[in-house]
Design a protein around this motif. Structure first.
Motif, short mmCIF file in Angstrom:
data_model
loop_
_atom_site.label_atom_id
_atom_site.label_comp_id
_atom_site.label_asym_id
_atom_site.label_seq_id
_atom_site.Cartn_x
_atom_site.Cartn_y
_atom_site.Cartn_z
N ALA A 82 0.77 -1.29 0.08
CA ALA A 82 -0.11 -0.01 0.04
C ALA A 82 0.73 1.25 0.02
O ALA A 82 0.41 2.28 0.10
N GLY A 83 2.21 1.16 -0.07
CA GLY A 83 3.05 2.11 -0.02
C GLY A 83 3.34 2.97 1.32
O GLY A 83 3.95 3.99 1.55
N ALA A 84 2.99 2.13 2.37
CA ALA A 84 3.23 2.62 3.77
C ALA A 84 4.60 2.09 4.37
O ALA A 84 5.17 1.31 3.55
N GLN A 85 5.09 2.80 5.25
CA GLN A 85 6.33 2.38 5.80
C GLN A 85 6.05 1.14 6.80
O GLN A 85 5.30 1.13 7.61
N ALA A 86 6.56 0.28 6.72
CA ALA A 86 6.58 -1.01 7.49
C ALA A 86 7.74 -1.23 8.27
O ALA A 86 8.93 -1.20 7.88
N CYS A 87 7.44 -1.80 9.31
CA CYS A 87 8.38 -1.91 10.41
C CYS A 87 8.24 -2.91 11.42
O CYS A 87 6.91 -2.94 11.97
N ASP A 88 8.96 -3.83 11.83
CA ASP A 88 8.80 -5.08 12.84
C ASP A 88 9.07 -4.60 14.19
O ASP A 88 9.59 -3.36 14.41
N GLY A 89 9.11 -5.38 15.29
CA GLY A 89 9.07 -4.99 16.65
C GLY A 89 10.66 -5.12 17.10
O GLY A 89 10.55 -5.02 18.39
N LEU A 90 11.44 -5.30 16.40
CA LEU A 90 12.88 -5.40 16.96
C LEU A 90 13.27 -4.40 17.94
O LEU A 90 14.05 -4.32 18.76
N GLY A 91 12.97 -3.15 17.45
CA GLY A 91 13.13 -1.87 17.99
C GLY A 91 12.76 -1.82 19.19
O GLY A 91 13.17 -1.37 20.36
N MET A 92 11.37 -2.09 19.32
CA MET A 92 10.57 -2.42 20.58
C MET A 92 11.26 -3.30 21.69
O MET A 92 11.40 -2.89 22.92
N LEU A 93 11.90 -4.40 21.13
CA LEU A 93 12.51 -5.44 21.93
C LEU A 93 13.60 -4.56 22.63
O LEU A 93 13.83 -4.84 23.85
N VAL A 94 14.29 -3.80 21.74
CA VAL A 94 15.79 -3.40 22.29
C VAL A 94 15.29 -2.27 23.12
O VAL A 94 16.00 -2.16 24.33
N GLU A 95 14.30 -1.50 22.88
CA GLU A 95 13.92 -0.24 23.53
C GLU A 95 13.27 -0.82 25.15
O GLU A 95 13.57 -0.10 26.32
N GLN A 96 12.59 -1.72 25.30
CA GLN A 96 11.96 -2.13 26.47
C GLN A 96 13.28 -2.77 27.39
O GLN A 96 13.12 -2.65 28.66
N ALA A 97 14.14 -3.50 26.79
CA ALA A 97 15.15 -3.98 27.58
C ALA A 97 16.03 -2.74 27.99
O ALA A 97 16.41 -2.82 29.20
N ALA A 98 16.35 -1.59 27.23
CA ALA A 98 17.00 -0.61 27.76
C ALA A 98 16.14 0.10 28.96
O ALA A 98 16.77 0.61 29.95
N GLU A 99 14.85 0.16 28.84
CA GLU A 99 13.99 0.66 29.98
C GLU A 99 14.44 -0.03 31.22
O GLU A 99 14.26 0.49 32.41
N SER A 100 14.04 -1.54 31.02
CA SER A 100 14.30 -2.53 32.06
C SER A 100 15.77 -2.30 32.86
O SER A 100 15.87 -2.12 34.00
N PHE A 101 16.55 -2.04 31.84
CA PHE A 101 18.00 -1.91 32.42
C PHE A 101 18.25 -0.66 33.35
O PHE A 101 18.74 -0.58 34.52
N PHE A 102 17.46 0.34 32.67
CA PHE A 102 17.45 1.80 33.45
C PHE A 102 16.85 1.53 34.90
O PHE A 102 17.41 2.06 36.04
N ILE A 103 15.68 0.57 35.00
CA ILE A 103 15.32 0.59 36.21
C ILE A 103 16.02 -0.23 37.20
O ILE A 103 16.11 0.10 38.30
N TRP A 104 16.76 -1.03 36.78
CA TRP A 104 17.56 -1.87 37.60
C TRP A 104 18.77 -1.07 38.07
O TRP A 104 19.25 -1.40 39.28
N ARG A 105 19.60 -0.51 37.16
CA ARG A 105 20.99 0.00 37.24
C ARG A 105 20.74 1.50 37.65
O ARG A 105 21.95 1.96 37.61
N GLY A 106 19.88 2.29 36.96
CA GLY A 106 19.74 3.68 37.16
C GLY A 106 20.68 4.44 36.08
O GLY A 106 21.02 5.51 36.22
N VAL A 107 20.96 3.58 34.80
CA VAL A 107 22.06 4.13 33.82
C VAL A 107 21.02 3.67 32.59
O VAL A 107 20.58 2.60 32.58
#
Ligand code: ATR
Length: 264
Positions: free
Chosen positions: A225-250
């Motif tokens: 349809a001409g749309a931009q298409a993206c899978d959830g790999l970036g979400m996986l990495v970003e949710q991990a980064a947010e968890s890391f921040f909760i645990w380590r404060g960095v």
């Protein structure tokens, strides 16, 4: 002393989380060990108890245990309560649970894909746990409207009622193009497709599949349809980064980790 973390799920053998967290630890100079725990389907609590007894400091929780993890906690964040699910456990004197999935999704869309959410119309496909986990974060990002569409309309209605001013819809009734369409159904996992009316996907639409690592029928339809298409790999990495921040404060940088995962 090296502090221990892990991802717990069933199955968990192919989880990328240990690799991601090892990169974050290297880059931030944090001394931690991050493993994986495959708990039996009826043995989540026992496996978590054992990890805590052995000195474990925190867990990421993946399918199918996010609801069990929510029940396991003594304290929970507001976003975990809205999702009714926990993907990040923190073990201190008490057990604290948070949910970083919604923040991971919105950060991937806004920071990595450079698509600001404020003022945008969003269609969320699906009304199961995956949709419930991200609806609150989408509304918090200041979107102009949220439509939750589901094969079983009653489930979309129940979910929309919990996230006002979201509206519920079946797929067939959807009309105008949305700025952002997010696939939070399990359809892509089974190789099936959701029958979306063609008008929903325009050339300006971002079509985002929360599944990663496969070119789903949804993503194929979006590209056609001409749309931009993206899978959830970036979400996986970003949710991990947010968890890391909760645990380590960095807060770790995510770009190079995401580039490496995409590269190979
Ligand atoms: P999860 O926790 O991963 O969201 P779930 O709670 O089982 O899993 O929800 C699965 C979601 O995918 C539901 O919204 C489901 O629609 P129904 O509520 O109508 O069952 C949706 N889903 C699964 N297979 C689908 C398909 N082939 N077409 C459309 N929707 C599908």
């Amino acid at each position: 002393m090296t502090e221990r973390y892990a991802v717990i799920g069933h199955p968990v053998a192919h989880s990328k989380s240990p690799w991601i967290h090892a990169r974050f630890a290297e880059a931030t100079g944090q001394d931690l060990d991050y493993g994986r725990i495959e708990a039996p389907l009826d043995g989540f609590e026992r496996a978590v108890d054992a990890f805590r007894a052995a000195g474990g400091r925190g867990l990421n929780v993946t399918l199918p245990f996010k609801h069990a993890a929510f029940r396991y906690c003594q304290d929970t964040s507001e976003r975990a309560r809205r999702a009714q699910a926990v993907n990040t456990l923190v073990f201190r004197d008490r057990v604290y649970g948070d949910n970083t999935d919604g923040a991971g999704l919105t950060r991937d869309i806004e920071a990595n894909l450079a698509r600001p959410l404020a003022g945008k119309t969003v269609l969320l496909m699906g009304a199961g746990g995956a949709a419930q986990g991200v609806a609150g974060a989408l509304l918090d990002a200041g979107i102009a409207g949220l439509v939750i569409a589901n094969r079983t309309l009653s489930k979309a209605q129940s979910l929309a009622a919990r996230f006002p001013p979201a509206a519920a819809s079946g797929y067939g009734e959807l009309r105008a193009p949305f700025d952002i369409v997010i696939n939070a159904t399990a359809a892509g996992l089974g190789g099936e497709s959701v029958h979306l009316p063609a008008s929903v996907l325009g050339s300006q639409t971002l079509a985002y599949d929360m599944v990663y690592g496969r070119d789903t029928a949804f993503l194929q339809a979006a590209r056609a349809a001409g749309a931009q298409a993206c899978d959830g790999l970036g979400m996986l990495v970003e949710q991990a980064a947010e968890s890391f921040f909760i645990w380590r404060g960095v807060r770790p940088q995510t770009r190079s980790v995401l580039d490496s995962l995409r590269g190979g």
